[in-house]
Design an enzyme around this catalytic site. Structure first.
Site, PDB file in Angstrom:
ATOM      1  N   VAL A 405       0.870  -1.176   0.000  1.00 37.35           N
ATOM      2  CA  VAL A 405       0.000   0.000   0.000  1.00 37.35           C
ATOM      3  C   VAL A 405       0.902   1.219   0.000  1.00 37.35           C
ATOM      4  O   VAL A 405       1.577   1.508   0.987  1.00 37.35           O
ATOM      5  CB  VAL A 405      -0.908   0.004   1.253  1.00 37.35           C
ATOM      6  N   ALA A 406       0.909   1.903  -1.127  1.00 38.63           N
ATOM      7  CA  ALA A 406       1.817   3.043  -1.227  1.00 38.63           C
ATOM      8  C   ALA A 406       1.134   4.314  -0.744  1.00 38.63           C
ATOM      9  O   ALA A 406      -0.097   4.413  -0.776  1.00 38.63           O
ATOM     10  CB  ALA A 406       2.242   3.200  -2.684  1.00 38.63           C
ATOM     11  N   THR A 450     -10.080  -0.603   0.795  1.00 40.33           N
ATOM     12  CA  THR A 450     -10.145  -2.060   0.915  1.00 40.33           C
ATOM     13  C   THR A 450      -8.741  -2.642   1.002  1.00 40.33           C
ATOM     14  O   THR A 450      -8.479  -3.559   1.787  1.00 40.33           O
ATOM     15  CB  THR A 450     -10.884  -2.644  -0.302  1.00 40.33           C
ATOM     16  N   LEU A 451      -7.867  -2.089   0.201  1.00 40.43           N
ATOM     17  CA  LEU A 451      -6.489  -2.569   0.170  1.00 40.43           C
ATOM     18  C   LEU A 451      -5.845  -2.425   1.548  1.00 40.43           C
ATOM     19  O   LEU A 451      -5.171  -3.344   2.036  1.00 40.43           O
ATOM     20  CB  LEU A 451      -5.716  -1.753  -0.862  1.00 40.43           C
ATOM     21  N   HIS A 668     -11.462  27.791 -31.238  1.00 42.45           N
ATOM     22  CA  HIS A 668     -11.986  27.724 -29.871  1.00 42.45           C
ATOM     23  C   HIS A 668     -10.876  27.272 -28.913  1.00 42.45           C
ATOM     24  O   HIS A 668     -10.607  27.910 -27.904  1.00 42.45           O
ATOM     25  CB  HIS A 668     -13.160  26.729 -29.849  1.00 42.45           C
ATOM     26  N   GLU A 669     -10.221  26.190 -29.262  1.00 44.60           N
ATOM     27  CA  GLU A 669      -9.174  25.640 -28.387  1.00 44.60           C
ATOM     28  C   GLU A 669      -7.981  26.588 -28.314  1.00 44.60           C
ATOM     29  O   GLU A 669      -7.366  26.735 -27.244  1.00 44.60           O
ATOM     30  CB  GLU A 669      -8.718  24.261 -28.894  1.00 44.60           C
ATOM     31  N   ASP A 746     -18.460  25.480 -20.961  1.00 37.26           N
ATOM     32  CA  ASP A 746     -17.611  26.531 -20.372  1.00 37.26           C
ATOM     33  C   ASP A 746     -18.470  27.463 -19.522  1.00 37.26           C
ATOM     34  O   ASP A 746     -18.091  27.834 -18.411  1.00 37.26           O
ATOM     35  CB  ASP A 746     -16.934  27.358 -21.476  1.00 37.26           C
TER      36      ASP A 746
HETATM   37  N1  LIG Z   1      -2.306   3.308  -2.033  1.00 35.17           N
HETATM   38  C1  LIG Z   1      -2.358   2.367  -2.941  1.00 35.17           C
HETATM   39  N2  LIG Z   1      -1.282   1.619  -3.210  1.00 35.17           N
HETATM   40  C2  LIG Z   1      -1.327   0.663  -4.130  1.00 35.17           C
HETATM   41  N3  LIG Z   1      -2.421   0.362  -4.849  1.00 35.17           N
HETATM   42  C3  LIG Z   1      -3.512   1.087  -4.629  1.00 35.17           C
HETATM   43  C4  LIG Z   1      -3.554   2.103  -3.667  1.00 35.17           C
HETATM   44  N4  LIG Z   1      -4.773   2.644  -3.665  1.00 35.17           N
HETATM   45  C5  LIG Z   1      -5.502   1.976  -4.566  1.00 35.17           C
HETATM   46  N5  LIG Z   1      -4.753   1.028  -5.160  1.00 35.17           N
HETATM   47  C6  LIG Z   1      -5.202   0.140  -6.237  1.00 35.17           C
HETATM   48  O1  LIG Z   1      -6.559   0.408  -6.480  1.00 35.17           O
HETATM   49  C7  LIG Z   1      -7.336  -0.761  -6.358  1.00 35.17           C
HETATM   50  C8  LIG Z   1      -8.665  -0.441  -5.752  1.00 35.17           C
HETATM   51  O2  LIG Z   1      -8.477  -0.040  -4.428  1.00 35.17           O
HETATM   52  P1  LIG Z   1      -9.538  -0.310  -3.295  1.00 35.17           P
HETATM   53  O3  LIG Z   1     -10.487  -1.392  -3.706  1.00 35.17           O
HETATM   54  O4  LIG Z   1      -8.843  -0.496  -2.038  1.00 35.17           O
HETATM   55  O5  LIG Z   1     -10.320   1.026  -3.342  1.00 35.17           O
HETATM   56  P2  LIG Z   1     -11.440   1.515  -2.359  1.00 35.17           P
HETATM   57  O6  LIG Z   1     -10.985   2.772  -1.757  1.00 35.17           O
HETATM   58  O7  LIG Z   1     -11.838   0.447  -1.432  1.00 35.17           O
HETATM   59  O8  LIG Z   1     -12.571   1.828  -3.409  1.00 35.17           O
HETATM   60  P3  LIG Z   1     -14.132   1.835  -3.172  1.00 35.17           P
HETATM   61  O9  LIG Z   1     -14.442   2.966  -2.270  1.00 35.17           O
HETATM   62  O10 LIG Z   1     -14.668   2.065  -4.536  1.00 35.17           O
HETATM   63  O11 LIG Z   1     -14.472   0.511  -2.609  1.00 35.17           O
HETATM   64  C9  LIG Z   1      -6.512  -1.681  -5.498  1.00 35.17           C
HETATM   65  O12 LIG Z   1      -6.763  -3.013  -5.800  1.00 35.17           O
HETATM   66  C10 LIG Z   1      -5.104  -1.308  -5.869  1.00 35.17           C
HETATM   67  O13 LIG Z   1      -4.736  -2.000  -7.032  1.00 35.17           O
END
Ligand SMILES: Nc1ncnc2c1ncn2[C@@H]1O[C@H](COP(=O)(O)OP(=O)(O)OP(=O)(O)O)[C@@H](O)[C@H]1O
Length: 888
Positions: A405-406, A450-451, A668-669, A746
């Protein structure tokens, strides 16, 4: 096949085996087993017959003779019924022979003709080998005392089954021995053949040998009871079962229905009646003295008559008739026939009447099993109240650690405490600290809630129950609370453990709010159950409850109070540094030879507002782009394309604009781009494109946040950004006779920004320092007076007019530059930051150090956009991305 055909030896061997199999085809067994002794005795002469006598066998069978008639004796046996049976050599004494014949005759009378031959085979075997003592006793008993007792029948059945089994084993052993000998012989032959045919064919032979050996080996030593459906076993078992059945239920064969007159004439008058039993007041069973009856009726189909029945109209009439009849016969009162009265349950109809109920229950059970199929142990309607939580085992399923988890360092520190609690609870307890019960992880989607929860389970090495809030909700009342109870009960059985309830807002919404419009009792009672369960832990129970939600603001206050979810851990979208760390995690898995440190930084700078899930997706997308291009490794270009694709969607190659439209889009752009370049507080352009992409945009411009990740905006920034947003329309006005619908989005952005400045940010001197909540549910009743509403309107108009004027002044001055950029855009379709520097000269204002580090023109010719598709609420005021909607 070719190898096979090349070997006449093989062919001969296989055809021989096939012939043997056909010859032995009597037993219809699930496994191919050697036949039992009895069946083999029946079958083997047949094999011999075919082998030696050739077509003789089949001819015999055509003549209506039994196929298993025993070789040459077949034709004589065919006439067995007409003549005296031929007396084969027998080891039995004359008396034994007589007994056996009587037994066989008796049984034969009850068997279909097709099985007579097999019965004769059994007889023949007993004659050759002598009667086993058990059979002798049985037959003797049969002769002396008529029908044996039930126990004797059962003993006999057991004996015969055991006997058949032993015999089968003997045959099997013999067959195996023969097979082994033959195999050896064949192997020798094969080896000789192979010597001639060459070494390569040797391998095939070995394979065949292995295949043959794969056949189940004979069972080692002990008794193995195998159920076989070969005719002999079936026959023996059937005979025994029949006898047992008859002794328990002496049915029609030993009893029959008669009339009163018959009863009187044939039985009563002749003194054969022993007892009368009135059954259910409708029938009378006459128990006969069987010996006397057999003497009087010697040819009653060869069977003794035990009972006869007759029906009666009423018991009174029957009694008076019986009295009269006995009176007539002159039977003294004392010796009259005893009459008993019984109520018997007719089993057949009773079972039949139960059948629908049984079927109904069986049907419900079956359907519920099917409905819940795959649900493991808790399948079916009976498991509806069971928790659907998936249990992950830390050893096998959860391999995620905190290192995976980064970013989110603060959140990790908070949650580490839970890990230490689960690992060393005594450390907390000895200081009198109460154990935290749970934590709510809140934040935008994909930020890694969740992670993080999984990593907590992985780190602490405890079971992890994961369930989604919506899984508690079912159409049946009471299921939600019951599932909560079950989940917590399971968790308590497996302490220490972690329960993770994802999307808890599905059940944990504030109760007061949901009451508007009727409420939802089921959801409330589920929430109440969660509240109760979380209160119900005692402090020594090591169950930690984590919950994830995107909407912590809607959760019930009772959930969030200390003692339940003690902590609210907010997980926001990652900062520049967080993004770098997340990129580092995912780039490790990618094949690239870019400088990783530079790559991480540049990609993080290109992706402000990306959540962890977006970053994971982006890196994967880059690998896919590279794979599609058949590249050996993923390079910067692939990453930039991936980011562009994640942000803007797929290029719409099929959407071809007319030259006029293309020109309008280009001007426009270019208007936006010029504003971004020359306004001090606006965001400089990263990339502008007039290639239509997904989500209905005909062109888009992307900007680098000038101050890096910005969290606060001042009035100057807001005014410059609004002016830049209006740049598209102003450019159209300056270069064309008419304007298009392309600027509506816009205007939407400008209006929302101006309104926020007036009603929320206190940036209007006229309105002052007031915050008016923008609640879509309260549209009907505005929290301000009509006069204030008019003031808000006029202030919003003033601010947007100011922004327009600011923009128009600049673009009038820079009309030539707009033309240059627009024409370049028309010819190249995509312009990057380097192109703008080339066309307009370097930007006059300094840029954020962290971001500019990665955009000094060395990183790559193409510069990718920075903005993910965010909620308009979030994007408002943060970026200058322009999406020109398709004209309607
Ligand atoms: N901090 C992190 N480091 C590494 N991977 C991450 C990180 N945050 C999210 N991810 C990636 O994003 C994916 C989805 O994250 P996760 O399911 O934990 O999100 P969530 O916050 O629970 O989303 P939701 O609210 O929609 O349930 C993870 O499986 C991972 O691959």
């Amino acid at each position: 096949m070719a190898t096979f055909l090349r070997r006449p030896g093989n062919l001969a061997r296989y055809s021989r085996r096939a012939a043997e199999c056909i010859g032995r085809s009597g037993p219809a067994s699930v496994r191919v087993l050697p036949p039992t002794r009895l069946s083999s005795l029946i079958a083997s002469p047949r094999v011999r017959t075919y082998a030696t006598a050739g077509p003789g066998g089949p001819e015999n069978s055509q003549n209506g003779q039994s196929q298993t008639g025993g070789g040459g004796q077949g034709p004589q046996k065919n006439n067995r019924k007409d003549e005296e049976p031929e007396k084969p050599e027998s080891v039995l004494s004359a008396a034994e022979q007589k007994q056996l014949d009587a037994f066989v005759k008796r049984v034969e009378g009850r068997l279909p003709a097709a099985q007579h031959a097999q019965l004769q085979q059994m007889r023949k075997k007993l004659m050759q080998e002598g009667l086993p003592p058990e059979v002798k006793t049985f037959v003797e008993r049969l002769e002396k005392h008529g029908d044996p007792s039930l126990m004797e029948y059962i003993r006999m059945v057991r004996f015969i089954l055991r006997y058949a089994n032993d015999e089968s084993k003997k045959i099997k052993d013999e067959t195996t021995e023969e097979e082994t000998k033959r195999e050896k012989r064949e192997d020798r032959e094969a080896e000789e053949e192979d010597k001639e045919e060459g070494k390569n064919k040797q391998e095939d032979k070995q394979q065949q040998k292995k295949d043959q050996k794969k056949q189940p080996p004979p069972p080692p030593g002990g008794r193995v009871f195998e159920f076989k459906l070969d005719p002999a076993s079936f026959l023996i078992t059937s005979i025994c079962a029949y006898y047992v059945y008859r002794s328990i239920f002496p049915g029609e064969s030993s009893s029959r229905e008669i009339t009163w007159q018959e009863f009187q004439a044939n039985y009563l008058d002749k003194g054969l009646v022993e007892k009368l039993t009135v059954i259910n007041q409708t029938k009378v069973r006459v128990d006969l003295n069987s010996e006397a009856a057999a003497q009087v009726y010697p040819d009653s189909a060869g069977q003794p008559v035990h009972h006869v029945y007759f029906s009666i109209g009423s018991v009174d009439a029957f009694e008076s008739r019986l009295d009269a009849a006995q009176q007539e016969l002159g039977i003294p009162t004392k010796e009259r026939i005893p009459v008993a009265y019984v109520d018997e349950m007719p089993w057949g109809p009773a079972l039949f009447s139960l059948a629908p109920t049984v079927l109904l229950f069986a049907g419900i059970y079956w359907m519920s099993r099917r409905a819940g199929g795959g649900g493991g142990g808790q399948s079916g309607i009976f498991g509806i109240g069971k928790s659907r939580a998936k249990r992950f085992n830390h050893e096998t399923d959860i391999k995620i650690k905190f290192s995976d988890v980064a970013g989110m360092d603060e959140a990790k520190v908070e949650i580490m405490e839970f890990v230490s609690f689960l690992q060393q609870p005594e450390r907390f307890e000895k200081l009198g600290a109460k154990i935290p019960r749970g934590a709510i992880l809140s934040g935008p989607p994909g930020t890694g809630k969740t992670l993080l929860a999984k990593a907590t389970a992985g780190e602490s090495g405890v079971p992890f129950y994961s369930v989604s809030g919506s899984e508690f909700v079912e159409m049946f009342v009471g299921v939600g609370p019951s599932r909560v109870r079950d989940l917590f009960a399971n968790a308590r059985k497996n302490t220490p453990c972690i329960i993770f309830i994802d999307e808890i807002d599905a059940i944990g919404k504030s109760r007061s709010k949901s009451n508007f419009g009727g409420g939802n009792d089921e959801r409330e009672s589920t929430l109440n159950q969660i509240l109760t369960e979380m209160d119900g832990f005692n402090t020594s129970e090591q169950v930690v409850v984590l919950a994830g939600t995107n909407r912590p603001d809607v959760l019930d206050k009772a959930l969030m109070r200390p003692g339940r979810f003690d902590r609210n851990i907010a997980i926001d979208k990652p900062t520049m540094d967080g993004r770098k760390q997340i990129f580092r995690v995912y780039l490790k898995k990618i094949v690239t030879d870019e400088n990783l440190e530079y790559l991480e930084g540049r990609l993080a700078a290109l992706t402000p507002g990306f959540a962890g899930a977006d970053i994971a997706n982006c890196v994967n997308e880059a690998a896919l782009v590279a794979a599609r291009a058949n590249a050996d490794k993923v390079v910067m270009k692939h990453f930039e394309q991936a980011i562009e694709r994640v942000i803007g969607g797929l290029e719409k190659k099929s959407l071809v604009l007319s030259p006029e439209e293309k020109r309008t889009v280009a001007y426009h752009e270019a208007g936006h781009a010029i504003c971004g370049w020359y306004f001090r507080w606006a965001d400089p352009l990263l990339k502008v494109s007039i290639i239509p992409r997904g989500q209905g945009a005909l062109g888009y411009a992307q900007y680098l946040p000038a101050g890096g990740d910005t969290y606060l905006m001042n009035t100057n920034q807001m005014m410059d950004r609004m002016a830049m947003t209006l740049g598209g329309r102003v450019s159209e006005e300056l270069h064309f006779d008419t304007v298009t619908s392309g600027a509506s989005d816009d205007f939407n952005k400008v209006t929302r920004m101006a309104t926020a400045m007036v009603t929320k940010f206190g940036m209007s001197p006229k309105l002052g320092y007031i915050y008016y909540e923008e609640d879509p549910q309260q549209q009907l009743h505005k929290p301000f007076s009509e006069q204030t509403a008019q003031s808000i309107d006029s202030e919003v108009r003033r601010i947007s007019n100011e922004a327009y004027k600011q923009c128009r002044d600049l673009l009038t001055e820079k009309k030539k530059e707009i033309g240059i950029v627009a024409e370049e855009l028309l010819s190249k379709e995509v312009l990057g930051r380097d192109d703008l520097i080339r066309l307009l000269g370097p930007r006059a204002w300094p840029e954020s150090g962290e971001f500019s580090k990665y955009f000094d023109g060395q990183g790559g010719s193409t510069i990718a956009p920075p903005e993910p598709p965010l909620d308009p609420e979030e994007t408002a005021g943060k970026d200058g991305r322009d999406e020109t909607p398709l004209p309607t």
